[in-house]
Design an enzyme around this catalytic site. Structure first.
Site, PDB file in Angstrom:
ATOM      1  N   LYS A 121       3.316  -6.226   3.392  1.00  0.00           N
ATOM      2  CA  LYS A 121       3.835  -5.243   4.337  1.00  0.00           C
ATOM      3  C   LYS A 121       2.701  -4.399   4.899  1.00  0.00           C
ATOM      4  O   LYS A 121       1.791  -3.986   4.169  1.00  0.00           O
ATOM      5  CB  LYS A 121       4.882  -4.372   3.631  1.00  0.00           C
ATOM      6  CG  LYS A 121       5.575  -3.362   4.551  1.00  0.00           C
ATOM      7  CD  LYS A 121       6.656  -2.617   3.781  1.00  0.00           C
ATOM      8  CE  LYS A 121       7.390  -1.614   4.652  1.00  0.00           C
ATOM      9  NZ  LYS A 121       8.483  -0.932   3.915  1.00  0.00           N
ATOM     10  N   SER A 195      12.695  -0.886   5.923  1.00  0.00           N
ATOM     11  CA  SER A 195      11.540  -0.961   6.814  1.00  0.00           C
ATOM     12  C   SER A 195      10.666  -2.194   6.569  1.00  0.00           C
ATOM     13  O   SER A 195       9.712  -2.435   7.306  1.00  0.00           O
ATOM     14  CB  SER A 195      10.669   0.298   6.645  1.00  0.00           C
ATOM     15  OG  SER A 195      10.171   0.381   5.313  1.00  0.00           O
ATOM     16  N   SER A 219      14.320   0.180   1.627  1.00  0.00           N
ATOM     17  CA  SER A 219      13.553  -0.673   2.529  1.00  0.00           C
ATOM     18  C   SER A 219      13.161  -2.026   1.972  1.00  0.00           C
ATOM     19  O   SER A 219      12.692  -2.883   2.721  1.00  0.00           O
ATOM     20  CB  SER A 219      12.302   0.063   3.005  1.00  0.00           C
ATOM     21  OG  SER A 219      12.650   1.171   3.802  1.00  0.00           O
TER      22      SER A 219
END
Length: 518
Positions: A121, A195, A219
């Protein structure tokens, strides 16, 4: 909240004290034995959708090599691949790392995750790589060093291959101002969920076998539910956050996302433990031994009310079906309820908004560089007073103790809730539909997830089937702090007798690289 003097243990430090006491009570760490992957026929194995354990089995038998797997997967990361919005920046040295892994297998010196590629990420640092937190604020930032979690995975033989998209600073707004939104591989008119948008899309579309995500309000778990994946938000402090951009430092968690709970069980122990740098990390590693057989006789607490009130019928049907699966495995289902969750939900937002505003305060004179969603959340961060933020911190240890007391009174091992209340939101209007009623996605998505970031309890999301619209729904398992092994064991037991985690979108198996034209 009561005024001082008060006998209540409601200072913010009492939350840390409670977690230290629970970790000490959990006993010394037991290093889990390596999971034995099932026998794999490499000739029949679709590399693009293989699990970590399947790839490791094929590597060990010599029927596949890390370099061969990389050759299959790398074309899928291109601009014309099955999930191009998921891939942001390439990570250098991947072919050399794969060649080294090939040699280690030949020499019999392979490490636990030797040759397994993974995505990272874009808030988690990878040395000498463009890491931007999905924001124009960061410019073309090159990370100076690996985050602790990346260092540990590299040491185990895994290979970070690309940076995966995120919402800006992991805030969770779908329309990223720098890179744009990440469509859901199940339906490109729907959102992947945030996210950890790119991590989820990469997994669902068959780009990598696992990915790193972070979870501050859901997330890891939200995109896992919306994309048919399995992801765990570990106990707060189990995995160090060193080298990870901070969003809300008392709620941020780092964890793995994969295609099965067995994969998570192989990954998490290699990521866990203090690094001497993250002040929020636990002081030791808890027992992470996995035993799916304990599902027989396990007492599973089922809270309804808050967790089921805004859930579509399709979600509740899948949830009830999952309860029957656990009953069939020998678990006892126990009703349990918690008080005041709406107020707790509001308090968690005060923590999130306040800490976000603090971490981004230095960028206030450049607000025009933030995307609209981040700006809206920053506006909320400047509204609550200091006393509102501190009240939310004071309430946290009381909420943690309340949940523990109710779990103890009911003698339950884990909790089970629906994952999210509906299937993936539409990208055109950012709405979700619950039994025909249209809601803004923010009124549905965080209800069942944010509580566990605020309290720090481990929570795992697992696929529970498909809704009538053909999109995935999930279930969520929660355990006491440091008992992540119970979430993992229960999920592995569930997945051993169901096939929901094997369902993937068509693009994962149908996409093939374009042939060059003459």
């Amino acid at each position: 909240m009561p005024a001082s003097p008060s006998g209540e243990k409601n200072e913010p430090g009492h939350a840390d004290l409670l977690f230290r006491q629970l970790l000490a009570a959990d006993g010394p760490a037991v290093i889990p034995a390596a999971l034995t992957p099932r026998s794999t026929d490499a000739a029949a194995l679709d590399v693009s959708v293989a699990t970590v354990t399947e790839l490791l089995a094929a590597y060990r038998t010599g029927t596949l090599t890390p370099s061969a797997v990389l050759a299959v997967l790398e074309p899928r990361w291109a601009a014309d691949g099955p999930a191009p919005a998921a891939v942001l920046a390439a990570i250098a040295g991947i072919h050399l790392a794969a060649t080294d892994s090939d040699a280690r297998y030949r020499a019999g010196s392979n490490r636990p995750l030797e040759g397994i590629p993974f995505a990272v990420k874009d808030i988690i640092d990878v040395a000498d790589t463009l890491v931007t937190a999905g924001s124009k604020q960061t410019g073309d930032r090159i990370a100076p060093a690996d985050a602790t979690v990346v260092t540990r995975l590299r040491a185990a033989g895994a290979i970070p291959v690309f940076m995966a998209a995120t919402t800006e600073f992991a805030c969770g707004a779908p329309d990223n101002g720098r890179y744009g939104p990440v469509p859901n591989p199940w339906d490109e008119e729907r959102w992947t969920g945030g996210s950890s948008t790119g991590s989820a899309a990469a997994l669902a579309a068959g780009l990598v076998p696992f990915a790193l995500g972070s979870d501050t309000g859901g997330s890891i778990r939200v995109p896992s539910a919306l994309c048919g994946l399995t992801g765990i938000k570990p106990t707060y402090g189990l995995v160090p956050r060193t080298g990870v951009a901070s969003l809300s430092w008392t709620m941020d968690h780092v964890g793995p996302m994969a295609r099965s709970a067995a994969d998570l069980a192989a990954l998490l122990p290699l990521m866990a433990g203090p690094d001497g740098l993250d002040p929020t990390a636990g002081t030791s590693v808890p027992d992470l031994t996995i035993d799916p057989a304990i599902v027989s006789g396990m007492r599973i607490g089922v809270p309804r009310g808050w967790f089921t009130e805004r859930c579509d019928a399709a979600v509740l049907t899948a949830f009830d079906d999952a309860l029957e699966v656990f009953r069939g495995l020998g678990a006892e289902i126990v009703a349990i309820e918690f008080d005041g969750l709406e107020a707790v939900h509001d308090e968690s937002w005060n923590v999130f908004y306040g800490e976000l505003a603090s971490t981004q305060e230095a960028n206030n004179d450049r607000r025009d560089l933030f995307d609209a969603g981040t700006n809206a959340r920053l506006d909320c961060g400047f509204v609550p007073l200091a006393v509102d933020y501190l009240r939310a911190l004071r309430r946290r240890p009381l909420v943690q103790q309340h949940i523990l007391d109710r779990m103890d009174a009911a003698r339950v091992d884990v909790l089970l809730t629906p994952g999210l209340g509906a299937t993936a939101p539409r990208l055109d209007d950012l709405t979700m539909t619950v039994d025909g009623v249209v809601y803004n996605l923010h009124d549905v998505i965080p209800r069942n997830t944010r509580l566990w970031d605020y309290t720090g309890f481990p929570a795992l999301m697992a696929p529970a089937g498909l809704a009538p619209d053909g999109l995935p729904v999930g279930i969520q398992l929660i355990a006491r702090p440091w008992q992540d092994r119970l979430c993992l064991s229960a999920a592995i037991g569930f997945q051993a007798v169901t096939g929901h985690h094997r369902l993937l979108p068509d693009v994962a198996t149908s996409w093939a690289p374009a042939r060059p034209t003459a």
